[in-house]
Motif scaffolding. Structure first.
Motif, PDB file in Angstrom:
ATOM      1  N   SER A   1      15.681   0.696 -10.709  1.00  0.00           N
ATOM      2  CA  SER A   1      15.463   1.885 -10.115  1.00  0.00           C
ATOM      3  C   SER A   1      14.628   2.636  -9.197  1.00  0.00           C
ATOM      4  O   SER A   1      14.860   2.790  -8.149  1.00  0.00           O
ATOM      5  N   ARG A   2      13.608   3.279 -10.068  1.00  0.00           N
ATOM      6  CA  ARG A   2      12.398   3.892  -8.957  1.00  0.00           C
ATOM      7  C   ARG A   2      11.959   3.020  -8.593  1.00  0.00           C
ATOM      8  O   ARG A   2      11.211   3.625  -7.257  1.00  0.00           O
ATOM      9  N   VAL A   3      11.440   1.881  -8.915  1.00  0.00           N
ATOM     10  CA  VAL A   3      10.585   1.067  -7.819  1.00  0.00           C
ATOM     11  C   VAL A   3      11.389   0.757  -6.208  1.00  0.00           C
ATOM     12  O   VAL A   3      11.178   0.977  -5.447  1.00  0.00           O
ATOM     13  N   MET A   4      12.851   0.653  -6.974  1.00  0.00           N
ATOM     14  CA  MET A   4      13.920   0.322  -5.113  1.00  0.00           C
ATOM     15  C   MET A   4      13.986   1.243  -4.522  1.00  0.00           C
ATOM     16  O   MET A   4      13.791   1.405  -4.019  1.00  0.00           O
ATOM     17  N   LEU A   5      13.789   2.687  -5.410  1.00  0.00           N
ATOM     18  CA  LEU A   5      14.014   3.776  -4.724  1.00  0.00           C
ATOM     19  C   LEU A   5      12.351   4.150  -3.953  1.00  0.00           C
ATOM     20  O   LEU A   5      12.507   5.290  -2.730  1.00  0.00           O
ATOM     21  N   ALA A   6      11.002   3.740  -4.352  1.00  0.00           N
ATOM     22  CA  ALA A   6       9.531   3.887  -3.664  1.00  0.00           C
ATOM     23  C   ALA A   6      10.554   3.092  -2.630  1.00  0.00           C
ATOM     24  O   ALA A   6      10.143   2.833  -1.387  1.00  0.00           O
ATOM     25  N   LEU A   7      11.112   1.776  -2.222  1.00  0.00           N
ATOM     26  CA  LEU A   7      11.008   0.739  -0.961  1.00  0.00           C
ATOM     27  C   LEU A   7      11.687   1.447  -0.242  1.00  0.00           C
ATOM     28  O   LEU A   7      11.652   1.532   0.819  1.00  0.00           O
TER      29      LEU A   7
ATOM     30  N   SER B   1       0.110  -1.083  -0.534  1.00  0.00           N
ATOM     31  CA  SER B   1       0.003   0.147  -0.258  1.00  0.00           C
ATOM     32  C   SER B   1       0.941   1.341   0.213  1.00  0.00           C
ATOM     33  O   SER B   1       0.641   2.003  -0.641  1.00  0.00           O
ATOM     34  N   GLU B   2       2.067   1.362   0.666  1.00  0.00           N
ATOM     35  CA  GLU B   2       2.733   2.537   0.908  1.00  0.00           C
ATOM     36  C   GLU B   2       3.562   2.422  -0.375  1.00  0.00           C
ATOM     37  O   GLU B   2       3.531   3.798  -0.862  1.00  0.00           O
ATOM     38  N   VAL B   3       4.449   1.532  -0.416  1.00  0.00           N
ATOM     39  CA  VAL B   3       4.672   1.893  -2.480  1.00  0.00           C
ATOM     40  C   VAL B   3       4.303   2.101  -3.119  1.00  0.00           C
ATOM     41  O   VAL B   3       4.384   2.911  -3.908  1.00  0.00           O
ATOM     42  N   ASN B   4       2.713   1.559  -3.356  1.00  0.00           N
ATOM     43  CA  ASN B   4       1.824   1.879  -4.798  1.00  0.00           C
ATOM     44  C   ASN B   4       1.555   3.333  -4.548  1.00  0.00           C
ATOM     45  O   ASN B   4       0.960   4.409  -5.664  1.00  0.00           O
ATOM     46  N   ALA B   5       1.572   3.942  -2.864  1.00  0.00           N
ATOM     47  CA  ALA B   5       0.863   5.679  -3.134  1.00  0.00           C
ATOM     48  C   ALA B   5       2.511   6.425  -3.423  1.00  0.00           C
ATOM     49  O   ALA B   5       1.767   7.689  -3.612  1.00  0.00           O
ATOM     50  N   VAL B   6       3.309   5.894  -3.290  1.00  0.00           N
ATOM     51  CA  VAL B   6       4.231   6.624  -4.073  1.00  0.00           C
ATOM     52  C   VAL B   6       4.437   5.777  -5.398  1.00  0.00           C
ATOM     53  O   VAL B   6       5.340   7.632  -5.777  1.00  0.00           O
ATOM     54  N   LEU B   7       4.629   5.442  -5.767  1.00  0.00           N
ATOM     55  CA  LEU B   7       5.009   5.169  -7.138  1.00  0.00           C
ATOM     56  C   LEU B   7       4.199   5.989  -8.310  1.00  0.00           C
ATOM     57  O   LEU B   7       5.217   6.458  -8.775  1.00  0.00           O
ATOM     58  N   PRO B   8       3.357   6.902  -8.361  1.00  0.00           N
ATOM     59  CA  PRO B   8       3.161   7.716  -9.280  1.00  0.00           C
ATOM     60  C   PRO B   8       4.036   8.522  -9.126  1.00  0.00           C
ATOM     61  O   PRO B   8       4.273  10.030 -10.173  1.00  0.00           O
ATOM     62  N   ASP B   9       4.101   9.555  -7.985  1.00  0.00           N
ATOM     63  CA  ASP B   9       5.071  10.747  -7.466  1.00  0.00           C
ATOM     64  C   ASP B   9       6.415  10.131  -8.261  1.00  0.00           C
ATOM     65  O   ASP B   9       7.191  10.883  -8.700  1.00  0.00           O
ATOM     66  N   LEU B  10       6.743   8.803  -8.461  1.00  0.00           N
ATOM     67  CA  LEU B  10       7.468   8.435  -9.247  1.00  0.00           C
ATOM     68  C   LEU B  10       8.119   8.305 -10.822  1.00  0.00           C
ATOM     69  O   LEU B  10       8.815   7.568 -11.498  1.00  0.00           O
ATOM     70  N   GLY B  11       6.705   8.943 -11.755  1.00  0.00           N
ATOM     71  CA  GLY B  11       6.134   9.071 -13.323  1.00  0.00           C
ATOM     72  C   GLY B  11       5.427   7.170 -13.841  1.00  0.00           C
ATOM     73  O   GLY B  11       5.904   6.803 -14.640  1.00  0.00           O
ATOM     74  N   MET B  12       5.121   6.423 -11.950  1.00  0.00           N
ATOM     75  CA  MET B  12       4.463   5.547 -12.967  1.00  0.00           C
ATOM     76  C   MET B  12       3.161   5.170 -12.039  1.00  0.00           C
ATOM     77  O   MET B  12       2.966   4.252 -11.478  1.00  0.00           O
ATOM     78  N   ASN B  13       3.280   6.089 -12.787  1.00  0.00           N
ATOM     79  CA  ASN B  13       0.952   6.143 -12.709  1.00  0.00           C
ATOM     80  C   ASN B  13      -0.164   4.719 -13.087  1.00  0.00           C
ATOM     81  O   ASN B  13      -1.322   4.364 -12.003  1.00  0.00           O
ATOM     82  N   GLY B  14       0.527   3.816 -13.975  1.00  0.00           N
ATOM     83  CA  GLY B  14       0.163   2.773 -13.845  1.00  0.00           C
ATOM     84  C   GLY B  14       0.208   1.500 -12.993  1.00  0.00           C
ATOM     85  O   GLY B  14       0.224   0.151 -13.799  1.00  0.00           O
ATOM     86  N   GLY B  15       1.488   2.187 -12.543  1.00  0.00           N
ATOM     87  CA  GLY B  15       2.504   1.141 -11.787  1.00  0.00           C
ATOM     88  C   GLY B  15       1.192   0.260 -10.543  1.00  0.00           C
ATOM     89  O   GLY B  15       0.612   0.660  -9.871  1.00  0.00           O
ATOM     90  N   ARG B  16       1.666  -0.670 -10.412  1.00  0.00           N
ATOM     91  CA  ARG B  16       0.848  -1.917  -8.706  1.00  0.00           C
ATOM     92  C   ARG B  16       1.837  -1.949  -8.820  1.00  0.00           C
ATOM     93  O   ARG B  16       2.667  -3.552  -9.230  1.00  0.00           O
ATOM     94  N   PHE B  17       2.554  -2.467  -7.118  1.00  0.00           N
ATOM     95  CA  PHE B  17       3.533  -3.315  -6.786  1.00  0.00           C
ATOM     96  C   PHE B  17       2.664  -4.391  -5.888  1.00  0.00           C
ATOM     97  O   PHE B  17       1.829  -4.376  -4.610  1.00  0.00           O
ATOM     98  N   GLU B  18       2.956  -5.170  -6.084  1.00  0.00           N
ATOM     99  CA  GLU B  18       2.834  -6.548  -4.951  1.00  0.00           C
ATOM    100  C   GLU B  18       3.989  -7.471  -4.153  1.00  0.00           C
ATOM    101  O   GLU B  18       5.111  -6.891  -4.548  1.00  0.00           O
ATOM    102  N   ALA B  19       4.165  -7.401  -2.698  1.00  0.00           N
ATOM    103  CA  ALA B  19       5.034  -8.227  -2.331  1.00  0.00           C
ATOM    104  C   ALA B  19       4.092  -9.577  -2.378  1.00  0.00           C
ATOM    105  O   ALA B  19       3.378  -9.668  -1.112  1.00  0.00           O
ATOM    106  N   ALA B  20       4.813 -10.956  -2.459  1.00  0.00           N
ATOM    107  CA  ALA B  20       3.659 -12.142  -2.335  1.00  0.00           C
ATOM    108  C   ALA B  20       4.703 -13.494  -1.837  1.00  0.00           C
ATOM    109  O   ALA B  20       5.593 -12.916  -1.916  1.00  0.00           O
ATOM    110  N   GLY B  21       3.929 -14.282  -1.284  1.00  0.00           N
ATOM    111  CA  GLY B  21       4.734 -15.137  -0.628  1.00  0.00           C
ATOM    112  C   GLY B  21       4.594 -16.005  -1.236  1.00  0.00           C
ATOM    113  O   GLY B  21       3.536 -16.824  -1.120  1.00  0.00           O
ATOM    114  N   ILE B  22       6.234 -16.678  -1.656  1.00  0.00           N
ATOM    115  CA  ILE B  22       5.943 -17.984  -2.619  1.00  0.00           C
ATOM    116  C   ILE B  22       7.029 -19.460  -1.983  1.00  0.00           C
ATOM    117  O   ILE B  22       7.011 -19.346  -0.724  1.00  0.00           O
TER     118      ILE B  22
END
Length: 399
Positions: free
Chosen positions: A280-286, A221-242
């Motif tokens: 890099s931008r996803v990692m920056l969000a993380l 939830s927190e990463v998805n809230a940051v992604l638009p600010d990094l130019g990834m408006n359509g991006g969706r991040f998930e952390a999955a347990g495999i």
């Protein structure tokens, strides 16, 4: 996670004990017939410590029994068996000594010496007579001893240099054989213990899974809230347990970061779908969210400016500056919006020196930095308009 790791270590330790016990049991089982033969052969012999020496002494007496009997008889006869025997002659000498003592009464000590010698020789004669009578002449017993000595010799050739070593070899073989009988009981106890500890591991792992699921949802939830600010408006991040095939020291699953960079696509593993700049931008969000918890002291972002510009580039720069409050951050960029947010500006350029191309890194001072930002903006680095624009960008970045 710490409790899972500790209980998993205990499970692994018990399983190693089970494997070692099973291995030893297999080895002993494979050698079982040989060990059983060893133990039974040695035990059947009924050996006792020092037996070989005692048999050797008895064998020597029996083998020379006739000689011993003859020697003892001759000595008995010479000492006391007839009138000419030594003891009889000493008795005659005693009469002469008695006459001497009647004349010289001070020599009573001589009588004591004589009597001592007389009685000692008389006793020796009696014992020789008894010994000659008692000497055993037993061919059957002698044959038994020889067979026993032959058995002991063969056992010593096979199992040890001494009777004591042979006895110890038999005990060792029996102990190994007992492992076969005891191993099943020990294995049963260990497997029961393994099941109990494994149940504890499953319980701790289930608790960790639940806590991890809540944490992954919160992180997403927190990463998805940051992604638009990094130019990834359509991006969706998930952390999955495999789920893992078997619960490990870090739980029953491994965490996989997944991302969808365009609407309508399901999230896939981050490394499979992201370009260098997007990664890099996803990692920056993380890192922006996890900055306080991350133990990595230095972060390097390369190509973080790929596909962005304008306002988004400023936002990316601001995020990197935010992360830099808790980490050392290196950013490789061609965008002035990002470069202007840095605390320190390093200029990397190539030049030729003595016919060889070399890379040079310069630390820019405040004025040099203004000119470099003006150049990156695409204007004339000597133009007052470009320089003023660069100063304004740097001033905004320093806030």
């Amino acid at each position: 996670a710490g409790s899972v790791r500790a209980v998993h270590g205990r499970v692994r330790e018990i399983r190693q004990q089970i494997e070692e016990l099973e291995r030893r049991r297999r080895e002993v089982t494979e050698r079982g017939d040989f060990l059983r033969f060893q133990a039974e052969e040695i035990e059947a012999a009924g050996l006792s410590a020092g037996e070989d020496e005692a048999l050797e002494e008895e064998h020597r007496r029996l083998a020379h029994s006739e000689e011993l009997m003859a020697i003892a008889a001759r000595m008995a006869e010479a000492l006391s068996s007839d009138d000419d025997a030594l003891v009889s002659r000493l008795a005659a000498l005693r009469r002469g000594l008695d006459q001497l003592l009647r004349i010289d009464t001070a020599q009573t000590e001589l009588a004591e010496l004589f009597d001592t010698a007389y009685y000692a020789l008389d006793e020796l004669g009696n014992r020789m007579s008894d010994y000659a009578t008692a000497v055993e002449h037993d061919p059957a017993r002698l044959e038994d001893i020889r067979r026993r000595q032959d058995l002991i010799y063969r056992l010593k050739v096979k199992y040890g240099a001494t009777v004591e070593e042979v006895i110890e070899r038999g005990k060792a073989a029996r102990i190994e054989l007992e492992l076969i009988d005891n191993a099943e009981w020990e294995l049963t106890a260990l497997r029961k213990q393994e099941a109990e500890v494994a149940a504890q591991l499953d319980s701790h792992a289930a608790e960790l899974t639940a806590r991890r699921a809540r944490a992954m949802q919160s992180l997403a939830s927190e990463v998805n809230a940051v992604l638009p600010d990094l130019g990834m408006n359509g991006g969706r991040f998930e952390a999955a347990g495999i789920p893992l095939p078997m619960t490990g020291p870090f739980g029953a699953e491994e965490v996989e970061f997944q991302v969808s960079l365009n609407k309508g696509f399901d999230p896939r593993p981050l490394a499979q779908v992201a370009s260098g700049g997007e990664l890099s931008r996803v990692m920056l969000a993380l890192k922006t969210i996890l900055a306080r918890l991350d133990a990595v002291p230095t972060l390097v972002f390369d190509e973080v400016d790929t596909g962005v510009g304008g306002r988004v580039a400023l936002q990316v720069g601001d995020k990197m500056r935010q992360v830099a409050t808790s980490h050392q951050v290196f950013a490789i960029t061609h965008l002035p919006q990002i470069a202007s947010r840095a605390h320190v500006h390093l200029l990397v350029k190539k030049h030729e020196h003595d016919g060889t191309t070399a890379t040079r890194v310069d630390l820019l001072n405040a004025e040099e930095r203004v000119r470099e930002i003006a150049r990156m903006l695409g204007g004339d680095p000597e133009s007052e308009v470009s320089l003023e624009h660069a100063r304004e960008l740097l001033e905004r970045g320093a806030k």
